[in-house]
Design a protein around this motif. Structure first.
Motif, PDB file in Angstrom:
ATOM      1  N   UNK A  42       0.830  -1.212   0.000  1.00 25.39           N
ATOM      2  CA  UNK A  42       0.000   0.000   0.000  1.00 25.39           C
ATOM      3  C   UNK A  42       0.861   1.258   0.000  1.00 25.39           C
ATOM      4  N   UNK A  43       1.939   1.253   0.784  1.00 30.01           N
ATOM      5  CA  UNK A  43       2.811   2.423   0.838  1.00 30.01           C
ATOM      6  C   UNK A  43       3.597   2.595  -0.461  1.00 30.01           C
ATOM      7  N   UNK A  44       4.008   1.473  -1.046  1.00 37.14           N
ATOM      8  CA  UNK A  44       4.720   1.532  -2.327  1.00 37.14           C
ATOM      9  C   UNK A  44       3.821   2.138  -3.406  1.00 37.14           C
ATOM     10  N   UNK A  45       2.581   1.712  -3.452  1.00 34.88           N
ATOM     11  CA  UNK A  45       1.640   2.227  -4.450  1.00 34.88           C
ATOM     12  C   UNK A  45       1.363   3.706  -4.213  1.00 34.88           C
ATOM     13  N   UNK A  46       1.227   4.097  -2.958  1.00 34.36           N
ATOM     14  CA  UNK A  46       0.983   5.509  -2.656  1.00 34.36           C
ATOM     15  C   UNK A  46       2.164   6.373  -3.086  1.00 34.36           C
ATOM     16  N   UNK A  47       3.383   5.921  -2.798  1.00 34.25           N
ATOM     17  CA  UNK A  47       4.561   6.698  -3.213  1.00 34.25           C
ATOM     18  C   UNK A  47       4.625   6.794  -4.740  1.00 34.25           C
ATOM     19  N   UNK A  48       4.252   5.718  -5.409  1.00 38.13           N
ATOM     20  CA  UNK A  48       4.220   5.759  -6.875  1.00 38.13           C
ATOM     21  C   UNK A  48       3.202   6.792  -7.350  1.00 38.13           C
ATOM     22  N   UNK A  49       2.004   6.723  -6.816  1.00 41.01           N
ATOM     23  CA  UNK A  49       0.966   7.673  -7.223  1.00 41.01           C
ATOM     24  C   UNK A  49       1.359   9.109  -6.914  1.00 41.01           C
ATOM     25  N   UNK A  50       1.988   9.325  -5.749  1.00 42.40           N
ATOM     26  CA  UNK A  50       2.414  10.670  -5.371  1.00 42.40           C
ATOM     27  C   UNK A  50       3.460  11.237  -6.323  1.00 42.40           C
ATOM     28  N   UNK A  51       4.162  10.332  -7.033  1.00 40.61           N
ATOM     29  CA  UNK A  51       5.178  10.758  -7.993  1.00 40.61           C
ATOM     30  C   UNK A  51       4.712  10.626  -9.434  1.00 40.61           C
ATOM     31  N   UNK A  52       3.394  10.536  -9.608  1.00 41.84           N
ATOM     32  CA  UNK A  52       2.834  10.540 -10.953  1.00 41.84           C
ATOM     33  C   UNK A  52       2.847   9.212 -11.666  1.00 41.84           C
ATOM     34  N   UNK A  74      19.199   5.094  -7.456  1.00 44.55           N
ATOM     35  CA  UNK A  74      19.952   5.489  -6.267  1.00 44.55           C
ATOM     36  C   UNK A  74      20.734   4.269  -5.802  1.00 44.55           C
ATOM     37  N   UNK A  75      21.989   4.191  -6.174  1.00 43.42           N
ATOM     38  CA  UNK A  75      22.786   2.994  -5.962  1.00 43.42           C
ATOM     39  C   UNK A  75      22.778   2.564  -4.507  1.00 43.42           C
ATOM     40  N   UNK A  76      22.570   1.267  -4.291  1.00 42.20           N
ATOM     41  CA  UNK A  76      22.556   0.714  -2.956  1.00 42.20           C
ATOM     42  C   UNK A  76      21.198   0.727  -2.292  1.00 42.20           C
ATOM     43  N   UNK A  77      20.215   1.379  -2.914  1.00 46.57           N
ATOM     44  CA  UNK A  77      18.873   1.423  -2.343  1.00 46.57           C
ATOM     45  C   UNK A  77      17.942   0.443  -3.058  1.00 46.57           C
ATOM     46  N   UNK A  78      16.929   0.016  -2.336  1.00 46.46           N
ATOM     47  CA  UNK A  78      15.902  -0.841  -2.921  1.00 46.46           C
ATOM     48  C   UNK A  78      15.052  -0.020  -3.873  1.00 46.46           C
ATOM     49  N   UNK A  79      14.851  -0.542  -5.056  1.00 50.06           N
ATOM     50  CA  UNK A  79      14.105   0.204  -6.065  1.00 50.06           C
ATOM     51  C   UNK A  79      12.599   0.133  -5.802  1.00 50.06           C
ATOM     52  N   UNK A  80      11.892   1.158  -6.259  1.00 48.48           N
ATOM     53  CA  UNK A  80      10.435   1.215  -6.166  1.00 48.48           C
ATOM     54  C   UNK A  80       9.875   1.844  -7.437  1.00 48.48           C
ATOM     55  N   UNK A  81       8.589   1.583  -7.747  1.00 43.32           N
ATOM     56  CA  UNK A  81       7.983   2.157  -8.956  1.00 43.32           C
ATOM     57  C   UNK A  81       7.973   3.680  -8.975  1.00 43.32           C
ATOM     58  N   UNK A  82       7.998   4.330  -7.816  1.00 45.95           N
ATOM     59  CA  UNK A  82       8.048   5.798  -7.810  1.00 45.95           C
ATOM     60  C   UNK A  82       9.271   6.331  -8.545  1.00 45.95           C
ATOM     61  N   UNK A  83      10.318   5.494  -8.685  1.00 46.39           N
ATOM     62  CA  UNK A  83      11.550   5.961  -9.311  1.00 46.39           C
ATOM     63  C   UNK A  83      11.471   6.052 -10.828  1.00 46.39           C
ATOM     64  N   UNK A  84      10.339   5.656 -11.416  1.00 50.60           N
ATOM     65  CA  UNK A  84      10.137   5.953 -12.835  1.00 50.60           C
ATOM     66  C   UNK A  84      10.273   7.458 -13.066  1.00 50.60           C
TER      67      UNK A  84
END
Length: 250
Positions: free
Chosen positions: A17-27, A204-214
């Motif tokens: 849920x938090x991953x999806x929210x961060x993605x939505x918050x970043x368009x 961001x090298x060394x960090x876990x990736x998330x869909x918000x990083x698109x």
């Protein structure tokens, strides 16, 4: 609006849920979660179907070569009937870790391309150290799709594009020593779609990736090409919408 056209969520220790929210918050409005074996093909759909903005690709990664049988393919075809399944993938060839099973990898690959043809679905192609065999097999099938996590040369990019394929571009393009910057500089974005391959390959090298990083990938490519963020977002999103026929499923 942005789309993450390839990521992994289930069994990746995410608060979804938090991953999806961060993605939505970043368009990043829509996510296409990729399957790779009999377990996550099923679990993805079982656990994520209630999210309106999540769609699926289903398939057997080349690591599954020699490990799947007719019953697995029957189950795969049943999953394809789910209206939220938009592609077959990730499928393909991977000679990086094991070259001893090339024939079984090719057999698995071809069988899934035939399924894609049967259901008129695009394919999500995993290819590593296997360009020639991947290209030669794709030439023989009437399929469209994307080369997931593309990292090849300009020559290779053009060959895939000549077959009508899109190139999946993610965080790797931002890496200091990545040749993708030169490739994108030459080919532009008319055949590009964005992805993250989360949780891998974060910008961001060394960090876990998330869909918000698109959003970070889009910003980087826009700056690289001297385009506005909006232009790059609109073109790459339109490409993904067209390839996966999302307009008919939203």
């Amino acid at each position: 609006m942005l789309i993450d056209s390839h990521l992994h969520l289930v069994n990746e220790d995410y608060n979804i849920d938090k991953v999806i929210k961060r993605a939505n918050d970043n368009g990043v409005k829509y996510l296409i979660v990729s399957g790779s074996d009999r377990v996550d093909n099923f679990l993805n759909i079982e656990l994520l179907s209630n999210y309106d903005n999540i769609f699926f690709s289903v398939g057997f990664h080349p690591d599954c070569a020699g490990k799947v049988g007719d019953e697995d393919f029957s189950r795969l075809e049943k999953l394809i009937l789910n209206k939220k399944v938009v592609a077959i993938g990730e499928i393909g060839l991977d000679y990086f870790h094991d070259k001893s099973n090339k024939d079984s990898q090719k057999e698995l690959f071809v069988r899934q391309l035939e399924i894609a043809e049967k259901y008129d679905l695009p394919v999500v192609i995993h290819t590593r150290d296997a360009f020639l065999d991947t290209y030669d097999i794709l030439k023989e099938h009437d399929v469209k799709g994307v080369i997931h996590c593309f990292s090849g040369s300009l020559e290779v990019a053009l060959k895939y594009m000549d077959l009508g394929f899109y190139l999946g571009i993610g965080g790797v393009v931002t890496f200091k020593n990545s040749n993708l910057k030169n490739v994108i500089g030459k080919i532009g974005i008319e055949k590009v779609i964005f992805e993250t391959d989360s949780p891998y390959l974060s910008p961001f090298r060394g960090e876990k990736n998330e869909p918000c990083n698109v959003k970070e990938v889009c910003l980087f490519v826009a700056n690289l090409l001297g385009f506005s963020f909006e232009k790059v977002a609109n073109i790459t999103t339109s490409n993904a919408m067209k390839l996966f026929d999302l307009s008919s499923k939203i």
